[in-house]
Design a protein around this motif. Sequence first.
Motif, PDB file in Angstrom:
ATOM      1  N   PRO A 183       0.916  -1.233  -0.181  1.00 21.32           N
ATOM      2  CA  PRO A 183      -0.027   0.059  -0.087  1.00 21.32           C
ATOM      3  C   PRO A 183       0.827   1.419   0.118  1.00 21.32           C
ATOM      4  CG  PRO A 183      -0.489  -1.628   1.877  1.00 21.32           C
ATOM      5  CD  PRO A 183       0.703  -1.923   1.065  1.00 21.32           C
ATOM      6  N   VAL A 184       0.255   2.298  -0.376  1.00 19.01           N
ATOM      7  CA  VAL A 184       0.914   3.829  -0.282  1.00 19.01           C
ATOM      8  C   VAL A 184       0.085   4.620   0.405  1.00 19.01           C
ATOM      9  CG1 VAL A 184       0.083   4.642  -2.709  1.00 19.01           C
ATOM     10  CG2 VAL A 184       2.199   5.408  -1.726  1.00 19.01           C
ATOM     11  N   VAL A 185       0.219   5.506   0.927  1.00 23.38           N
ATOM     12  CA  VAL A 185      -0.670   6.623   1.631  1.00 23.38           C
ATOM     13  C   VAL A 185      -0.319   8.061   1.215  1.00 23.38           C
ATOM     14  CG1 VAL A 185      -0.857   7.662   3.940  1.00 23.38           C
ATOM     15  CG2 VAL A 185       0.197   5.566   3.925  1.00 23.38           C
ATOM     16  N   VAL A 186      -1.580   8.585   0.831  1.00 27.32           N
ATOM     17  CA  VAL A 186      -1.699   9.949   0.207  1.00 27.32           C
ATOM     18  C   VAL A 186      -2.533  10.689   1.306  1.00 27.32           C
ATOM     19  CG1 VAL A 186      -2.773  11.075  -1.808  1.00 27.32           C
ATOM     20  CG2 VAL A 186      -2.062   8.776  -1.936  1.00 27.32           C
ATOM     21  N   LYS A 187      -1.566  11.960   1.507  1.00 25.35           N
ATOM     22  CA  LYS A 187      -2.265  12.810   2.589  1.00 25.35           C
ATOM     23  C   LYS A 187      -2.210  14.397   2.108  1.00 25.35           C
ATOM     24  CE  LYS A 187       0.258  10.767   6.526  1.00 25.35           C
ATOM     25  NZ  LYS A 187       1.177  10.672   7.585  1.00 25.35           N
ATOM     26  N   ALA A 188      -3.429  14.896   2.261  1.00 19.27           N
ATOM     27  CA  ALA A 188      -3.594  16.291   2.163  1.00 19.27           C
ATOM     28  C   ALA A 188      -2.820  16.980   3.082  1.00 19.27           C
ATOM     29  CB  ALA A 188      -5.146  16.581   2.398  1.00 19.27           C
ATOM     30  N   ASP A 189      -1.926  18.195   2.103  1.00 20.09           N
ATOM     31  CA  ASP A 189      -1.333  18.746   3.117  1.00 20.09           C
ATOM     32  C   ASP A 189      -1.775  20.068   3.867  1.00 20.09           C
ATOM     33  OD1 ASP A 189       1.216  19.911   4.195  1.00 20.09           O
ATOM     34  OD2 ASP A 189       2.208  20.685   2.404  1.00 20.09           O
ATOM     35  N   GLY A 190      -2.557  19.801   4.759  1.00 22.36           N
ATOM     36  CA  GLY A 190      -3.405  20.785   5.362  1.00 22.36           C
ATOM     37  C   GLY A 190      -4.014  20.463   6.334  1.00 22.36           C
ATOM     38  N   LEU A 191      -4.838  21.133   6.927  1.00 18.79           N
ATOM     39  CA  LEU A 191      -5.953  20.556   8.110  1.00 18.79           C
ATOM     40  C   LEU A 191      -7.061  20.063   7.204  1.00 18.79           C
ATOM     41  CD1 LEU A 191      -6.284  24.124  10.284  1.00 18.79           C
ATOM     42  CD2 LEU A 191      -4.850  21.907  10.675  1.00 18.79           C
ATOM     43  N   ALA A 192      -7.460  18.883   7.783  1.00 18.69           N
ATOM     44  CA  ALA A 192      -8.408  18.029   7.367  1.00 18.69           C
ATOM     45  C   ALA A 192      -9.240  17.261   8.301  1.00 18.69           C
ATOM     46  CB  ALA A 192      -7.840  16.958   6.237  1.00 18.69           C
ATOM     47  N   ALA A 193      -9.366  17.666   9.566  1.00 20.46           N
ATOM     48  CA  ALA A 193     -10.192  17.199  10.546  1.00 20.46           C
ATOM     49  C   ALA A 193      -9.879  15.671  10.800  1.00 20.46           C
ATOM     50  CB  ALA A 193     -11.947  17.513  10.313  1.00 20.46           C
ATOM     51  N   GLY A 194      -8.673  15.246  10.636  1.00 16.76           N
ATOM     52  CA  GLY A 194      -8.485  13.680  10.732  1.00 16.76           C
ATOM     53  C   GLY A 194      -8.942  12.827   9.564  1.00 16.76           C
ATOM     54  N   LYS A 195      -9.444  13.557   8.370  1.00 17.63           N
ATOM     55  CA  LYS A 195      -9.998  12.624   7.420  1.00 17.63           C
ATOM     56  C   LYS A 195      -9.301  13.109   6.023  1.00 17.63           C
ATOM     57  CE  LYS A 195     -13.939  14.395   8.562  1.00 17.63           C
ATOM     58  NZ  LYS A 195     -15.285  14.868   8.731  1.00 17.63           N
ATOM     59  N   GLY A 196      -8.039  13.278   6.147  1.00 17.88           N
ATOM     60  CA  GLY A 196      -7.264  13.930   4.885  1.00 17.88           C
ATOM     61  C   GLY A 196      -6.327  12.873   4.497  1.00 17.88           C
ATOM     62  N   VAL A 197      -6.384  11.717   5.009  1.00 17.03           N
ATOM     63  CA  VAL A 197      -5.638  10.791   4.644  1.00 17.03           C
ATOM     64  C   VAL A 197      -6.025   9.368   3.801  1.00 17.03           C
ATOM     65  CG1 VAL A 197      -3.716   8.814   5.692  1.00 17.03           C
ATOM     66  CG2 VAL A 197      -4.031  11.166   6.549  1.00 17.03           C
ATOM     67  N   THR A 198      -5.414   8.810   2.864  1.00 18.24           N
ATOM     68  CA  THR A 198      -5.824   7.790   2.173  1.00 18.24           C
ATOM     69  C   THR A 198      -4.687   6.734   2.356  1.00 18.24           C
ATOM     70  OG1 THR A 198      -7.633   9.065   0.981  1.00 18.24           O
ATOM     71  CG2 THR A 198      -6.801   6.555   0.070  1.00 18.24           C
ATOM     72  N   VAL A 199      -5.082   5.467   2.790  1.00 11.04           N
ATOM     73  CA  VAL A 199      -4.244   4.312   2.703  1.00 11.04           C
ATOM     74  C   VAL A 199      -4.679   3.696   1.694  1.00 11.04           C
ATOM     75  CG1 VAL A 199      -3.189   2.574   3.802  1.00 11.04           C
ATOM     76  CG2 VAL A 199      -3.744   4.526   5.285  1.00 11.04           C
ATOM     77  N   ALA A 200      -4.058   3.773   0.433  1.00  8.66           N
ATOM     78  CA  ALA A 200      -4.253   3.047  -1.056  1.00  8.66           C
ATOM     79  C   ALA A 200      -3.689   1.667  -1.064  1.00  8.66           C
ATOM     80  CB  ALA A 200      -3.942   3.881  -1.995  1.00  8.66           C
ATOM     81  N   ARG A 224      -6.529  12.270  -7.916  1.00 11.37           N
ATOM     82  CA  ARG A 224      -7.441  13.307  -8.470  1.00 11.37           C
ATOM     83  C   ARG A 224      -8.355  13.929  -7.834  1.00 11.37           C
ATOM     84  NH1 ARG A 224      -6.526   8.599 -12.119  1.00 11.37           N
ATOM     85  NH2 ARG A 224      -5.135   9.487 -13.910  1.00 11.37           N
ATOM     86  N   VAL A 225      -9.010  13.429  -6.654  1.00  8.11           N
ATOM     87  CA  VAL A 225      -9.742  14.176  -5.737  1.00  8.11           C
ATOM     88  C   VAL A 225      -9.222  15.492  -5.222  1.00  8.11           C
ATOM     89  CG1 VAL A 225     -11.170  14.225  -3.714  1.00  8.11           C
ATOM     90  CG2 VAL A 225     -11.310  12.194  -4.985  1.00  8.11           C
ATOM     91  N   ALA A 226      -7.891  15.401  -4.738  1.00 13.65           N
ATOM     92  CA  ALA A 226      -7.221  16.462  -4.540  1.00 13.65           C
ATOM     93  C   ALA A 226      -6.832  17.552  -5.550  1.00 13.65           C
ATOM     94  CB  ALA A 226      -6.039  16.145  -3.787  1.00 13.65           C
ATOM     95  N   GLY A 227      -6.650  17.010  -6.685  1.00 10.64           N
ATOM     96  CA  GLY A 227      -6.411  18.029  -7.859  1.00 10.64           C
ATOM     97  C   GLY A 227      -4.920  18.572  -7.747  1.00 10.64           C
ATOM     98  N   ASP A 228      -4.694  19.897  -8.100  1.00 16.06           N
ATOM     99  CA  ASP A 228      -3.295  20.297  -7.981  1.00 16.06           C
ATOM    100  C   ASP A 228      -3.113  20.865  -6.789  1.00 16.06           C
ATOM    101  OD1 ASP A 228      -2.523  19.547 -10.562  1.00 16.06           O
ATOM    102  OD2 ASP A 228      -3.607  21.553 -11.473  1.00 16.06           O
ATOM    103  N   GLY A 229      -3.952  20.652  -5.567  1.00 15.88           N
ATOM    104  CA  GLY A 229      -3.392  20.847  -4.235  1.00 15.88           C
ATOM    105  C   GLY A 229      -1.979  20.212  -3.823  1.00 15.88           C
TER     106      GLY A 229
END
Length: 420
Positions: A139-156, A167-172
């Motif tokens: 697996p690999v981990v994708v994290k939004a680089d910002g505040l996400a209320a504990g929900k900005g992490v995807t373990v793929a 793709r959900v995050a786009g160019d962020g």
Amino acid sequence: MDILLLGSGGREDALAWAMRQSPSCGKLLAAPGNPGIARWADCVAIDPTDPDMVVSLAKREGIGLIVVGPEAPLVAGVADACRAAGIPVFGPNAAAAALEGSKGFTKDLCASEGIPTADYVRTDRMTEALDALDRFGLPVVVKADGLAAGKGVTVAFSRDDAEAAIRVAGDGPLVIEEFLDGEEASLFALVDGDTAIFLASAQDHKRVGEGDTGPNTGGMGAYSPARVLTPELEEAAMDLIVRPTARAMAERGTPFSGVLYAGLMLTADGPKLIEYNVRFGDPECEVIMPRIDGDVAALLHAVATGRLAEIEAPRLKDSVAATVVIAAEGYPGTPRKGGTIDGIEAAEREHGVTVFHAGTARHGSGALLATGGRVLAVTAIGRTLAEARARAYRGVDAIDFADGFHRRDIGWRELARTSA
């Protein structure tokens, strides 16, 4: 001393409950608060992320300590404004809050200081993030680089899932990182710039479904202590992760003051940092506060005034606390709001049970309504985890909330170890 608490969730209800029992606590205000917090504090309807409003209220009320519960006011610079006004505040300045506000900032700090963490790549464009996947296996981990209320992490667990998260995050801004194998635990340390001391451990349950299945949430339950974080691992985490972080922040001219919450993965190579939060966790705060033996308000004031090295180390009761989150149907997606809640008084008649409000409001008729995804945190204390959990579930079963749901397996890993 008179205290102002900022926030409106279950974490803040637990903090208000603990400070109300503190001998050093005089008047207690909360902004904006919630119906649960209103049992312990006078609630004031101001925006807790507005520095000018917070400072104005604190000066008007003669506040001697401001306790910041959630992360948003910290990142917005509320603590900076309070300190500039000469008001002691429990919580870091905005520059130090970057430890939570930017996962990329924290990863870079770990790399420069040799702090054990997962290998990573920072990206700002979707194409870069997709290319970065080639560096890691699954697996690999994708994290939004910002505040996400504990929900900005995807373990793929598949390439398709990883690409979908990107793709959900786009160019962020994103952090793509190595998957760490092991068991997670949370370590909470008090830091006043120069001094960092261990406070407590806990284990959260992030997944929405039983057996740790389904999407990540802000947390569906927790218990403390997390015995998987042995005294030896606890000291290793303090020496290799927390204290080097505090030292590096001070050397950079952005000293950290407040509670540093280290999310750890206990790997075969020792503890590694997953990420930092710069405030008490939620629902971890709900299981830590009942275990602190002593004056919580005085302890937070010592941190806020840089006196940690002068006071006695915090003591914890020889007990276990467990909390079960009752969430609204639809969470962590779009929760169903407006459902009525009854039975909290009956739940609290169970020995050792306290119900903390996370997302509630009073209707004009006086009825208690659900207003958020996580609605209540039913917390109990006992001699063992099994006893604390059984009491918490008896409390849950006494509550009438037709639109709610909860997990029935909080603490399952620890109970399995105990049984073995």
